[in-house]
Design a protein around this motif. Structure first.
Motif, short mmCIF file in Angstrom:
data_model
loop_
_atom_site.label_atom_id
_atom_site.label_comp_id
_atom_site.label_asym_id
_atom_site.label_seq_id
_atom_site.Cartn_x
_atom_site.Cartn_y
_atom_site.Cartn_z
N ALA A 83 -6.42 36.14 38.42
CA ALA A 83 -5.96 36.39 38.94
C ALA A 83 -5.39 35.84 40.35
O ALA A 83 -4.43 35.22 40.51
N ALA A 90 2.44 39.78 36.09
CA ALA A 90 1.77 40.15 36.71
C ALA A 90 1.40 42.61 36.28
O ALA A 90 0.56 42.50 36.56
N ARG A 110 -2.11 43.45 35.12
CA ARG A 110 -2.14 45.08 35.32
C ARG A 110 -2.36 46.00 34.10
O ARG A 110 -3.90 46.86 33.97
N ASN A 141 -5.89 45.25 33.19
CA ASN A 141 -7.19 45.02 34.36
C ASN A 141 -7.17 46.38 33.92
O ASN A 141 -8.54 47.07 33.66
N GLY A 142 -6.48 47.54 33.50
CA GLY A 142 -6.41 48.53 33.47
C GLY A 142 -7.29 49.32 31.96
O GLY A 142 -7.11 50.46 32.01
N GLU A 189 -12.99 50.40 37.61
CA GLU A 189 -12.20 49.30 37.95
C GLU A 189 -12.81 48.51 39.23
O GLU A 189 -12.78 47.53 39.67
N ARG A 219 -12.14 45.22 37.46
CA ARG A 219 -10.48 44.13 38.10
C ARG A 219 -10.88 42.99 38.85
O ARG A 219 -11.07 43.23 39.98
N GLU A 227 -7.27 42.78 39.99
CA GLU A 227 -5.42 43.00 40.14
C GLU A 227 -4.77 41.22 40.48
O GLU A 227 -5.76 41.22 41.22
N SER A 284 -4.83 39.75 44.29
CA SER A 284 -6.13 40.23 45.08
C SER A 284 -7.23 39.16 45.68
O SER A 284 -8.03 39.14 45.57
#
Length: 158
Positions: free
Chosen positions: A46, A126, A130, A133-134, A138, A141, A143, A146
């Protein structure tokens, strides 16, 4: 009350489908064995993404270097999931490979010096980040966007 054979088959299929769906959900956002390593790896990626974004519109020639850093940073994720079950690790590595390929596309597109095309490539990167990350809860993660770009002297601070 007796249940017909057809009803038993439908119930069994429904139960099997529900169990398969529940299992898939567990695979999609499983708790990694090394959550701190995964979190740091996602933060590194990120952060490099943020550095790529910061190069728009005036430093497009630097995106090739940032792509190299993204490739290097992907090693942290590979290390973080090395001991995961094969099916989960395979999903993570496929998503990571997609992100790495999308990072390469950003570098390749930057050679055109077309800011709109580079922006579109960054948006694609991006989206793949994501998706990566999924695959994690949470809490671990990071993102795209961020984490601030890296400062000279190492990875982003947690």
């Amino acid at each position: 009350m007796t249940i017909s054979r057809a009803m038993r088959v439908r119930l069994a299929l429904g139960l099997a489908g529900a169990l398969a769906w529940a299992g898939a959900q567990g695979v999609l956002a499983a708790e990694p064995q090394s959550p701190d390593q995964v979190h740091m790896a996602l933060r590194i990626l990120a952060s490099v993404y943020a550095d790529m974004e910061s190069k728009l519109p005036n430093q497009l020639d630097r995106l090739a270097h940032e792509n190299e850093e993204f490739h290097d940073g992907s090693g942290a994720m590979r290390d973080a999931v090395a001991a995961e079950p094969a099916a989960y690790k395979s999903r993570v590595l496929a998503a990571l490979d997609k992100a790495v390929n999308d990072s390469q596309a950003v570098a390749d597109t930057s050679k055109t010096h077309d800011t709109a095309k580079v922006r579109a490539s960054l948006d694609t990167l991006a989206a793949s980040m994501r998706a990566l990350n999924g695959l994690f809860p949470e809490a671990v993660r990071a993102e795209p966007g961020s984490v601030p770009p890296p400062q000279h002297g190492g990875p982003p601070k947690t």
